[in-house]
Structure formats: structure tokens, C-alpha cells
Design an enzyme around this catalytic site. Sequence first.
Site, short mmCIF file in Angstrom:
data_model
loop_
_atom_site.label_atom_id
_atom_site.label_comp_id
_atom_site.label_asym_id
_atom_site.label_seq_id
_atom_site.Cartn_x
_atom_site.Cartn_y
_atom_site.Cartn_z
N ASN A 87 -69.18 21.35 -20.86
CA ASN A 87 -67.86 21.62 -20.31
C ASN A 87 -67.91 22.47 -19.05
OD1 ASN A 87 -64.83 22.44 -20.37
ND2 ASN A 87 -65.92 24.36 -20.67
N TYR A 154 -67.79 18.03 -5.57
CA TYR A 154 -67.24 17.89 -6.92
C TYR A 154 -67.17 16.41 -7.33
CZ TYR A 154 -64.26 18.79 -10.98
OH TYR A 154 -63.76 18.87 -12.26
N LYS A 158 -69.52 14.75 -10.42
CA LYS A 158 -68.84 14.12 -11.56
C LYS A 158 -69.14 12.62 -11.64
CE LYS A 158 -67.07 17.74 -13.40
NZ LYS A 158 -67.64 18.26 -14.67
N THR A 189 -55.71 25.99 -15.86
CA THR A 189 -56.91 26.81 -16.03
C THR A 189 -57.19 27.59 -14.75
OG1 THR A 189 -58.37 25.05 -15.23
CG2 THR A 189 -57.94 25.12 -17.61
#
Length: 252
Positions: A87, A154, A158, A189
Site C-alpha cells: 500500500n 507516478y 503504477k 488522505t
Amino acid sequence: MQYAIVTGASRGLGEAIARQLMEKNVNVIALSRNENAALKTLAEERGVSYEHISCDLSDQHDLDEALEQIVRIAFHEDTHYVYVVNNAGVIEPIDTVGSLDPGAIRTHIQVNLTAPIMLVNRIIGEANDREVHTSIINVTSGAAEKTIHGWSTYSSTKAAINRFTETLALEQEGKGHIILAYSPGVMDTEMQSEIRSASEEAFADVDKFKKMKEEGALRSPDEVAAVLMDLINQPKKIVNGKVYKLYDLIDQ
């Protein structure tokens, strides 16, 4: 005994996943820089074990030591199942190519790609040697399939995690493991706070993310973790190597 190794378990989605696994009487090994006291308290209440391994995933030495500790804790004669939840992740650097900070690039790739691959590599090797079944859950992002201004690193890491998941599933076919990637959508978050703090020059869509926060369109980590729990509780329905998207699972 069942164990779950959860990276980035001190907050956000990682904390929610660790908590919900404990509520299912799974022993948790948490990897993060900081410990979450609430998880330790919950473990005591539930009568399960909780081990926090302080680890900076961007530090290769820290990661190597953590892997040794994980194996010592999770693999013994009473172990019959191991979950791995990759995670932990970082969004920085958010910027256009040509302005990216080299150090931030190295840290990003280490945390988002190198560390998950190394963790899975070690766990799958141990599990196969000891004939222990596993569930491997790699947290991914819709950014893996999109071209987003300012998110080159990013999106790239991913996308790589998705292909790693697919390849792992192919290689482990018939060995009894559950292997999937989970795309959790947009959550409320600290990572979202980092995204909203980016300049428009670095990230052209920053106003869109600010608007989602203002309109209450961000889901809570608890809700997102609960959807994942429902998914992994139906192992016979899981297609190994697939990227499961929160929005598709909610619509079902």
C-alpha cells in the site's frame, strides 16, 4: 495462523486495511516509518499479534533488514496463510519533465516500485518453499492508465506495478496464490493534500482535485478498505493478475 504484511500502515488506507484485517483475526505486521498506537491497542483487544517494523522504504538497507524480520515473524510451522498488501506510496515529484528533482525521482521509484517488487519476491519465494498460500494485493491507481500532466513518475510506477502483477500471476499459476492489483480511486488522505498543494504550472489539473475536496467527493479510507475486504473474501471469484477498480466493484 494467518499473517498480513501491510506497508504504509500508519495512516490512511494502510491503517484501515490493517485494522479491518485484525477484525477478521488476522495477525498484522506493519511496515512504516512511524507506529500507529491505535493498531497496537486494537490487536490487544482482538487477541491477535501486531508487529511494527520501523522502515523507510526508500532506504535499501532498511528494506533489507525489514525483509529478514518479516520472514522470521510470519513464516513458522503454524503459518498457513500470508497476505501481502503493498500500500505504501508517494506522489512526489509532481512536476513537468525537465523540472523533476533527481533525488525525488530515485526515492519515488524505490518506494513505489522497487520495494513492492522486492517484498513480493521474498514472500513468494518463502511461501513456495514452505507450501504456504498467499494473497498478494498491490495498490495501484487509475493514473497507470492515463496521461496526466505533472504525474510522469507516478503514472509510470503504477503502470509498472500493474504489469508486475500480471506477470506474477502468470508465473504463479496453479500454485494456489491470489494475486491482484487494487485501484482505490480518490480518497481523503494526506496524499490528496500533497496533490492539492501543487502549483498549476506543475500540475495542470490541480483545481479539479481542490473542487473534489470542497464538494465532499473523496471517499474515506475505511470505505475503500471495506470494498477490498469484500473482494478478497471471495477468492474463487478473483481473476489472478487483474486490476480491480473500486468504482467497478461498487457498481456491481
